[in-house]
Design an enzyme around this catalytic site. Structure first.
Site, PDB file in Angstrom:
ATOM      1  N   ARG A 261      76.375   9.196  71.971  1.00 21.65           N
ATOM      2  CA  ARG A 261      75.402  10.088  72.457  1.00 21.65           C
ATOM      3  C   ARG A 261      75.621  10.363  73.942  1.00 21.65           C
ATOM      4  O   ARG A 261      75.894   9.618  74.939  1.00 21.65           O
ATOM      5  CB  ARG A 261      74.199   9.091  72.280  1.00 21.65           C
ATOM      6  CG  ARG A 261      72.808   9.917  72.700  1.00 21.65           C
ATOM      7  CD  ARG A 261      72.203  10.754  71.269  1.00 21.65           C
ATOM      8  NE  ARG A 261      70.822  11.091  71.701  1.00 21.65           N
ATOM      9  CZ  ARG A 261      69.821  10.412  71.462  1.00 21.65           C
ATOM     10  NH1 ARG A 261      69.816   9.177  71.223  1.00 21.65           N
ATOM     11  NH2 ARG A 261      68.604  10.935  71.712  1.00 21.65           N
TER      12      ARG A 261
ATOM     13  N   ARG B 203      59.699   5.153  70.336  1.00 23.36           N
ATOM     14  CA  ARG B 203      58.056   5.195  69.936  1.00 23.36           C
ATOM     15  C   ARG B 203      57.870   5.274  68.469  1.00 23.36           C
ATOM     16  O   ARG B 203      58.765   6.052  67.920  1.00 23.36           O
ATOM     17  CB  ARG B 203      57.705   6.583  70.707  1.00 23.36           C
ATOM     18  CG  ARG B 203      57.760   6.528  72.197  1.00 23.36           C
ATOM     19  CD  ARG B 203      57.396   5.479  72.977  1.00 23.36           C
ATOM     20  NE  ARG B 203      57.621   5.395  74.290  1.00 23.36           N
ATOM     21  CZ  ARG B 203      56.882   6.119  75.119  1.00 23.36           C
ATOM     22  NH1 ARG B 203      55.543   6.596  74.922  1.00 23.36           N
ATOM     23  NH2 ARG B 203      57.325   6.058  76.536  1.00 23.36           N
TER      24      ARG B 203
ATOM     25  N   LYS C  11      66.096   6.674  62.220  1.00 21.87           N
ATOM     26  CA  LYS C  11      67.548   6.642  61.878  1.00 21.87           C
ATOM     27  C   LYS C  11      67.845   6.073  60.544  1.00 21.87           C
ATOM     28  O   LYS C  11      67.294   5.135  60.370  1.00 21.87           O
ATOM     29  CB  LYS C  11      68.549   6.126  62.863  1.00 21.87           C
ATOM     30  CG  LYS C  11      67.998   4.617  63.302  1.00 21.87           C
ATOM     31  CD  LYS C  11      69.039   4.116  64.299  1.00 21.87           C
ATOM     32  CE  LYS C  11      68.618   2.840  64.844  1.00 21.87           C
ATOM     33  NZ  LYS C  11      69.501   2.346  65.886  1.00 21.87           N
TER      34      LYS C  11
ATOM     35  N   LYS D 125      73.315  12.468  61.497  1.00 21.63           N
ATOM     36  CA  LYS D 125      73.502  11.383  62.662  1.00 21.63           C
ATOM     37  C   LYS D 125      75.173  11.223  62.693  1.00 21.63           C
ATOM     38  O   LYS D 125      75.905  10.619  61.850  1.00 21.63           O
ATOM     39  CB  LYS D 125      72.916  10.058  62.197  1.00 21.63           C
ATOM     40  CG  LYS D 125      73.131   8.927  63.401  1.00 21.63           C
ATOM     41  CD  LYS D 125      72.335   7.898  63.125  1.00 21.63           C
ATOM     42  CE  LYS D 125      72.237   6.769  64.323  1.00 21.63           C
ATOM     43  NZ  LYS D 125      73.579   6.557  65.231  1.00 21.63           N
TER      44      LYS D 125
ATOM     45  N   GLU E 287      68.195  15.713  60.114  1.00 27.77           N
ATOM     46  CA  GLU E 287      69.629  16.131  60.890  1.00 27.77           C
ATOM     47  C   GLU E 287      70.538  15.210  60.308  1.00 27.77           C
ATOM     48  O   GLU E 287      70.167  13.859  60.098  1.00 27.77           O
ATOM     49  CB  GLU E 287      69.497  16.299  62.229  1.00 27.77           C
ATOM     50  CG  GLU E 287      68.599  17.363  62.879  1.00 27.77           C
ATOM     51  CD  GLU E 287      68.608  17.469  64.227  1.00 27.77           C
ATOM     52  OE1 GLU E 287      69.623  17.143  64.843  1.00 27.77           O
ATOM     53  OE2 GLU E 287      67.675  17.847  64.965  1.00 27.77           O
TER      54      GLU E 287
END
Length: 527
Positions: free
Chosen positions: A231, A392, A398, A226, A224
């Site tokens: 956020r 995790r 990213k 960024k 997707e």
């Protein structure tokens, strides 16, 4: 106050994360209620004492200390609380004997004050304390601790000290109010675990690791965009809607139209953006510079809302109604998100598109060609990953787009704060106009090593041309290579430009200042 001031003093000089966790944990275990709860509120940014303002503190100290001495000292120290704590003179008449001030005494007293009463009461408290305690009191009162402790680290310390799961603490944190008595009752076995039922609380975000290019396959991961906003998590529970930032701050008042449009019970994760009509972005979104016009405002005018209309580009769904979806794999949550979003106001909500790329090489080419003002890079999400708090390994990555670079000339410098208060470490730099004038295009305070900082500080001190309070103007001879994510039009800057995330990547002692970049050249990079 003694225990809290000792804690702050130790944390300021402690670099080890594990040592900070032990310091905070030991303090919480040894300190009674409600003092430890108020300490946690201070460490996590949850304490608000509105009667105490910086201007009031300055007036207070200047009534007792020569204003020139205070100004020079503040410039040298780099921190108002520390300067006042050290300069505060002993009272002409020693205060009467009284019980030591506790943290809860201070919070209760200062929290109930009017602004007119605050100076006298705060001065009386300062008269009763030593320098370390005065420092702690002033940091507490202003809410600007700046001691290298994040809210997450403080909560982790609490969890470790009492054998709790930090994610369980985060889950209920925003449903509790300081001094968090139910939380400590649970921690020490006197009460049950608090719950977030029927309260629009914040849940910790799932975060991503920087991508190592050879570590993923598109067979296992979806891609997707960024987006370059902020956020957010939007929550609707029991008839109430809240909008939270990544840090868990309630930003609902800054974006009331977004909150008002979300009336379906659930919890969504997404990127808060401003529509592209405000400053010409593609993909329906404008640059981060447009969003900045809305950030931090507690009251937003109708004109501002119309000029910079906000919306949320949705990434994920955590709850649908009362059903917790976080354990589902990403592909299942994605299907639920698309179904949920179909019932929302399309003016305020849309879903971030999945990038169609047959292989990683194609994705790399798509990413390299992305210079949309609102795109920061690419996200890669493992298709079978649950939604788990924190970072995790192996689940989300990213992949930020490569930074832009420009050679700029150092113009001004200012001392930093905290550990950098003795160094000139905040640097303003500029680019040339056709008339040979330098106009500021950005400001950076990181990207260099400790040794490079010493060199930059030495340059500032030996090449100062003029002083404007704490700011020094320097000779326009040093070129800095600046990396930045993007550059945008800005009415607030004389150059008409503003950089996004500028950082100093190299000190160009080899390059003459007259060969640095121009404002016109930077303008061609505007997206």
């Amino acid at each position: 106050m003694r225990g809290f001031s000792d804690l702050l003093d130790a944390l300021v000089y402690m670099r080890s994360r594990n040592a900070k966790l032990r310091l905070i944990g030991d303090y919480l275990a040894a300190t009674p209620d409600p003092d430890r709860g108020w300490a946690m509120a201070a460490l996590t940014g949850g304490l608000d004492l509105p009667a105490i303002k910086p201007a009031m503190l300055r007036a207070l100290v200047e009534a007792r200390v020569d204003p020139v001495l205070y100004g020079l000292s503040r410039d040298f120290v780099g921190d108002s609380a520390e300067t006042i704590a050290l300069l505060w003179p002993a009272p002409a008449t020693p205060p009467a004997e009284a019980a030591p001030l506790t943290l809860s005494d201070v919070v209760a007293t200062l929290g109930a004050l009017s602004r007119s009463d605050a100076p006298a009461v705060l001065a009386a408290m300062l008269d009763r304390l030593d320098a370390d305690e005065r420092y702690a009191l002033l940091k507490l009162a202003t809410g600007a601790l700046r001691i290298g402790v994040s809210a997450r680290l403080a909560k982790t310390a609490l969890a470790q000290a009492f054998g709790l799961d930090v994610d369980a603490v985060e889950e209920v944190w925003h449903g509790l109010a300081p001094p968090y008595a139910p939380l400590f009752d649970w921690a020490e076995g006197r009460g049950t675990q608090p719950t977030a039922a029927n309260v629009p609380v914040f849940r910790p975000f799932m975060l991503a690791h920087p991508l190592e290019v050879d570590s993923v396959s598109l067979d296992d991961y979806a891609a997707e965009w960024k987006w370059d906003g902020i956020r957010v998590q939007i929550v609707h529970v029991a008839g109430e809607t809240r909008l939270y930032s990544r840090a868990g701050d309630d930003i609902t008042p800054s974006f009331p139209e977004v909150a008002a449009a979300f009336r379906t019970p659930g919890v969504l994760d997404g990127e808060l953006l401003v529509k592209g009509t405000a400053q010409g972005g593609e993909g329906g979104a404008a640059s981060f510079n447009a969003l900045q016009q809305r950030l931090g405002r507690k009251i937003v005018s109708t004109k501002t809302r119309a000029e910079f209309p906000a919306f949320v580009r949705l990434y994920d769904i955590l709850f649908e109604g009362a059903e917790d979806l976080r354990a589902l794999p990403w592909h299942a949550r994605r299907a639920r998100l698309e179904g949920f979003a179909g019932g929302l106001d399309s003016e305020r909500f849309d879903v971030s598109a999945v990038i169609d790329a047959p292989d990683f090489a194609a994705l790399e080419e798509i990413r390299a060609g992305a210079r949309d003002a609102a795109i920061e890079g690419v996200m890669l999400k493992r298709r079978d990953s649950p939604y788990v708090a924190g970072r995790r390994v192996g689940l989300w990555y990213k992949w930020k787009r490569d930074p832009l670079n420009a050679d700029c000339v150092l113009m001004y410098a200012q001392r930093g704060s905290g550990k950098r208060s003795s160094f000139y470490s905040d640097f303003t730099f500029g680019a040339w106009t056709p008339e040979g004038e330098l106009l500021p295009v950005g400001k950076a305070y990181f990207g260099f090593t400790d040794e490079e900082l010493k060199g930059l500080d030495r340059f500032v001190r030996t090449h100062t041309m003029a002083r404007f309070g704490p700011v020094r103007e320097v000779e326009k001879t040093l070129v800095l290579e600046v990396a930045f994510d993007s550059i945008h039009e800005s009415k607030r800057h004389k150059s008409g430009l503003a950089m996004r995330f500028p950082r100093i990547s190299r000190i160009r002692t080899d390059k003459p200042a007259e060969e640095a970049d121009t404002v016109a050249g930077l303008r061609r990079l505007v997206t």
